[in-house]
Design a protein around this motif. Sequence first.
Motif, PDB file in Angstrom:
ATOM      1  N   SER A   1      15.044 -90.281  -0.259  1.00  0.00           N
ATOM      2  CA  SER A   1      15.132 -89.276  -1.311  1.00  0.00           C
ATOM      3  C   SER A   1      16.084 -89.707  -2.420  1.00  0.00           C
ATOM      4  O   SER A   1      16.878 -90.631  -2.256  1.00  0.00           O
ATOM      5  CB  SER A   1      15.636 -87.948  -0.736  1.00  0.00           C
ATOM      6  N   ALA A   2      15.991 -88.985  -3.530  1.00  0.00           N
ATOM      7  CA  ALA A   2      16.960 -89.081  -4.610  1.00  0.00           C
ATOM      8  C   ALA A   2      17.587 -87.701  -4.750  1.00  0.00           C
ATOM      9  O   ALA A   2      16.915 -86.675  -4.559  1.00  0.00           O
ATOM     10  CB  ALA A   2      16.299 -89.501  -5.915  1.00  0.00           C
ATOM     11  N   TYR A   3      18.873 -87.662  -5.039  1.00  0.00           N
ATOM     12  CA  TYR A   3      19.623 -86.415  -5.168  1.00  0.00           C
ATOM     13  C   TYR A   3      20.106 -86.289  -6.600  1.00  0.00           C
ATOM     14  O   TYR A   3      20.653 -87.244  -7.150  1.00  0.00           O
ATOM     15  CB  TYR A   3      20.809 -86.395  -4.202  1.00  0.00           C
TER      16      TYR A   3
ATOM     17  N   LEU B   1      24.060 -92.091 -14.218  1.00  0.00           N
ATOM     18  CA  LEU B   1      24.316 -90.890 -15.007  1.00  0.00           C
ATOM     19  C   LEU B   1      23.295 -90.773 -16.131  1.00  0.00           C
ATOM     20  O   LEU B   1      22.859 -91.784 -16.691  1.00  0.00           O
ATOM     21  CB  LEU B   1      25.721 -90.939 -15.617  1.00  0.00           C
ATOM     22  N   SER B   2      22.941 -89.538 -16.466  1.00  0.00           N
ATOM     23  CA  SER B   2      22.037 -89.297 -17.589  1.00  0.00           C
ATOM     24  C   SER B   2      22.742 -89.617 -18.898  1.00  0.00           C
ATOM     25  O   SER B   2      23.957 -89.817 -18.943  1.00  0.00           O
ATOM     26  CB  SER B   2      21.559 -87.842 -17.582  1.00  0.00           C
ATOM     27  N   LYS B   3      21.983 -89.618 -19.995  1.00  0.00           N
ATOM     28  CA  LYS B   3      22.503 -90.013 -21.302  1.00  0.00           C
ATOM     29  C   LYS B   3      23.733 -89.211 -21.705  1.00  0.00           C
ATOM     30  O   LYS B   3      24.698 -89.757 -22.209  1.00  0.00           O
ATOM     31  CB  LYS B   3      21.406 -89.865 -22.358  1.00  0.00           C
ATOM     32  N   ASN B   4      23.719 -87.909 -21.474  1.00  0.00           N
ATOM     33  CA  ASN B   4      24.862 -87.091 -21.860  1.00  0.00           C
ATOM     34  C   ASN B   4      25.818 -86.848 -20.690  1.00  0.00           C
ATOM     35  O   ASN B   4      26.703 -86.005 -20.785  1.00  0.00           O
ATOM     36  CB  ASN B   4      24.402 -85.766 -22.477  1.00  0.00           C
ATOM     37  N   ASN B   5      25.636 -87.593 -19.609  1.00  0.00           N
ATOM     38  CA  ASN B   5      26.500 -87.542 -18.424  1.00  0.00           C
ATOM     39  C   ASN B   5      26.496 -86.198 -17.712  1.00  0.00           C
ATOM     40  O   ASN B   5      27.387 -85.913 -16.925  1.00  0.00           O
ATOM     41  CB  ASN B   5      27.951 -87.923 -18.774  1.00  0.00           C
ATOM     42  N   ASN B   6      25.498 -85.338 -17.962  1.00  0.00           N
ATOM     43  CA  ASN B   6      25.479 -84.036 -17.301  1.00  0.00           C
ATOM     44  C   ASN B   6      24.737 -84.054 -15.963  1.00  0.00           C
ATOM     45  O   ASN B   6      24.835 -83.102 -15.198  1.00  0.00           O
ATOM     46  CB  ASN B   6      24.911 -82.951 -18.216  1.00  0.00           C
ATOM     47  N   LEU B   7      24.001 -85.146 -15.689  1.00  0.00           N
ATOM     48  CA  LEU B   7      23.303 -85.276 -14.415  1.00  0.00           C
ATOM     49  C   LEU B   7      23.672 -86.601 -13.755  1.00  0.00           C
ATOM     50  O   LEU B   7      23.783 -87.627 -14.428  1.00  0.00           O
ATOM     51  CB  LEU B   7      21.783 -85.240 -14.606  1.00  0.00           C
ATOM     52  N   LEU B   8      23.832 -86.557 -12.438  1.00  0.00           N
ATOM     53  CA  LEU B   8      24.057 -87.755 -11.640  1.00  0.00           C
ATOM     54  C   LEU B   8      22.910 -87.860 -10.659  1.00  0.00           C
ATOM     55  O   LEU B   8      22.568 -86.884  -9.976  1.00  0.00           O
ATOM     56  CB  LEU B   8      25.382 -87.648 -10.865  1.00  0.00           C
ATOM     57  N   VAL B   9      22.301 -89.040 -10.576  1.00  0.00           N
ATOM     58  CA  VAL B   9      21.238 -89.286  -9.608  1.00  0.00           C
ATOM     59  C   VAL B   9      21.744 -90.332  -8.623  1.00  0.00           C
ATOM     60  O   VAL B   9      22.249 -91.383  -9.032  1.00  0.00           O
ATOM     61  CB  VAL B   9      19.945 -89.798 -10.295  1.00  0.00           C
TER      62      VAL B   9
ATOM     63  N   THR C   1      29.208 -78.684 -12.723  1.00  0.00           N
ATOM     64  CA  THR C   1      29.485 -77.764 -11.614  1.00  0.00           C
ATOM     65  C   THR C   1      29.637 -78.507 -10.288  1.00  0.00           C
ATOM     66  O   THR C   1      29.996 -77.898  -9.287  1.00  0.00           O
ATOM     67  CB  THR C   1      28.356 -76.733 -11.478  1.00  0.00           C
ATOM     68  N   ASN C   2      29.317 -79.808 -10.281  1.00  0.00           N
ATOM     69  CA  ASN C   2      29.325 -80.627  -9.066  1.00  0.00           C
ATOM     70  C   ASN C   2      28.420 -80.050  -7.981  1.00  0.00           C
ATOM     71  O   ASN C   2      28.698 -80.158  -6.791  1.00  0.00           O
ATOM     72  CB  ASN C   2      30.751 -80.818  -8.530  1.00  0.00           C
ATOM     73  N   SER C   3      27.324 -79.445  -8.415  1.00  0.00           N
ATOM     74  CA  SER C   3      26.390 -78.849  -7.458  1.00  0.00           C
ATOM     75  C   SER C   3      25.097 -79.652  -7.393  1.00  0.00           C
ATOM     76  O   SER C   3      24.651 -80.230  -8.381  1.00  0.00           O
ATOM     77  CB  SER C   3      26.098 -77.391  -7.833  1.00  0.00           C
ATOM     78  N   LEU C   4      24.514 -79.658  -6.200  1.00  0.00           N
ATOM     79  CA  LEU C   4      23.238 -80.331  -5.982  1.00  0.00           C
ATOM     80  C   LEU C   4      22.135 -79.468  -6.580  1.00  0.00           C
ATOM     81  O   LEU C   4      21.957 -78.309  -6.197  1.00  0.00           O
ATOM     82  CB  LEU C   4      23.004 -80.546  -4.484  1.00  0.00           C
ATOM     83  N   LEU C   5      21.408 -80.022  -7.551  1.00  0.00           N
ATOM     84  CA  LEU C   5      20.325 -79.278  -8.200  1.00  0.00           C
ATOM     85  C   LEU C   5      18.999 -79.479  -7.484  1.00  0.00           C
ATOM     86  O   LEU C   5      18.251 -78.526  -7.277  1.00  0.00           O
ATOM     87  CB  LEU C   5      20.167 -79.721  -9.662  1.00  0.00           C
ATOM     88  N   HIS C   6      18.698 -80.736  -7.139  1.00  0.00           N
ATOM     89  CA  HIS C   6      17.397 -81.063  -6.562  1.00  0.00           C
ATOM     90  C   HIS C   6      17.522 -82.213  -5.572  1.00  0.00           C
ATOM     91  O   HIS C   6      18.318 -83.134  -5.773  1.00  0.00           O
ATOM     92  CB  HIS C   6      16.392 -81.509  -7.640  1.00  0.00           C
ATOM     93  N   THR C   7      16.686 -82.153  -4.551  1.00  0.00           N
ATOM     94  CA  THR C   7      16.462 -83.289  -3.662  1.00  0.00           C
ATOM     95  C   THR C   7      15.013 -83.696  -3.868  1.00  0.00           C
ATOM     96  O   THR C   7      14.114 -82.879  -3.688  1.00  0.00           O
ATOM     97  CB  THR C   7      16.706 -82.910  -2.188  1.00  0.00           C
TER      98      THR C   7
ATOM     99  N   ASP D   1      24.087 -82.580   3.910  1.00  0.00           N
ATOM    100  CA  ASP D   1      23.792 -83.067   5.264  1.00  0.00           C
ATOM    101  C   ASP D   1      22.564 -83.971   5.333  1.00  0.00           C
ATOM    102  O   ASP D   1      22.447 -84.774   6.254  1.00  0.00           O
ATOM    103  CB  ASP D   1      23.613 -81.894   6.232  1.00  0.00           C
ATOM    104  N   SER D   2      21.652 -83.863   4.380  1.00  0.00           N
ATOM    105  CA  SER D   2      20.438 -84.692   4.434  1.00  0.00           C
ATOM    106  C   SER D   2      20.637 -86.092   3.863  1.00  0.00           C
ATOM    107  O   SER D   2      19.800 -86.964   4.054  1.00  0.00           O
ATOM    108  CB  SER D   2      19.288 -84.003   3.693  1.00  0.00           C
ATOM    109  N   MET D   3      21.758 -86.329   3.172  1.00  0.00           N
ATOM    110  CA  MET D   3      21.992 -87.660   2.597  1.00  0.00           C
ATOM    111  C   MET D   3      22.291 -88.651   3.712  1.00  0.00           C
ATOM    112  O   MET D   3      23.049 -88.349   4.633  1.00  0.00           O
ATOM    113  CB  MET D   3      23.152 -87.637   1.598  1.00  0.00           C
ATOM    114  N   ASN D   4      21.685 -89.831   3.597  1.00  0.00           N
ATOM    115  CA  ASN D   4      21.839 -90.855   4.620  1.00  0.00           C
ATOM    116  C   ASN D   4      21.787 -92.221   3.956  1.00  0.00           C
ATOM    117  O   ASN D   4      20.796 -92.561   3.340  1.00  0.00           O
ATOM    118  CB  ASN D   4      20.724 -90.696   5.660  1.00  0.00           C
TER     119      ASN D   4
END
Length: 145
Positions: A111-113, A95-103, A119-125, A85-88
């Motif tokens: 912000s950056a997400y 993608l990170s080098k090993n494709n395990n993180l998406l920013v 897991t397709n889960s939001l780790l950090h905002t 809900d905070s994304m605007n």
Amino acid sequence: ALELELSHDDSRLYVSCSNKNQVRVFDTETGDSLATLMTGMMPWHMQLTDDGSKLYVANRGDSENSSSVTVVDIATNETLTLQDDSMNMLHGCALSKNNNLLVVTSPGSGSAYIYDTETNSLLHTVNLSDGTEQPPMPTGVAIEK
């Protein structure tokens, strides 16, 4: 057409079509249309995984609809939506080098997400404000590999 992304073997061209809420896929040798992938509102920047199995699309949204990320399984063209809900006004994605993180970056929220792609889960905002009244408005993003 807004953003272009070539497959890693240069055989496919992905084109985000913001006014149509879709990404169109073309054969680069023949120019033939291969697929039309439905996304969220106003698809913007895209990122392919290194193995070409998934396409991540940052959907900008509008003032009434929150932004989202569409994850496309390239083999099946099935999609999954990642949303907070905070994304605007999402803009960039990387993608990170090993494709395990998406920013993904959000000029609207300043912000950056960071998502876990397994897991397709939001780790950090990450709030990118420096404390001044001027919002940071992050747009593009790159991850040093």
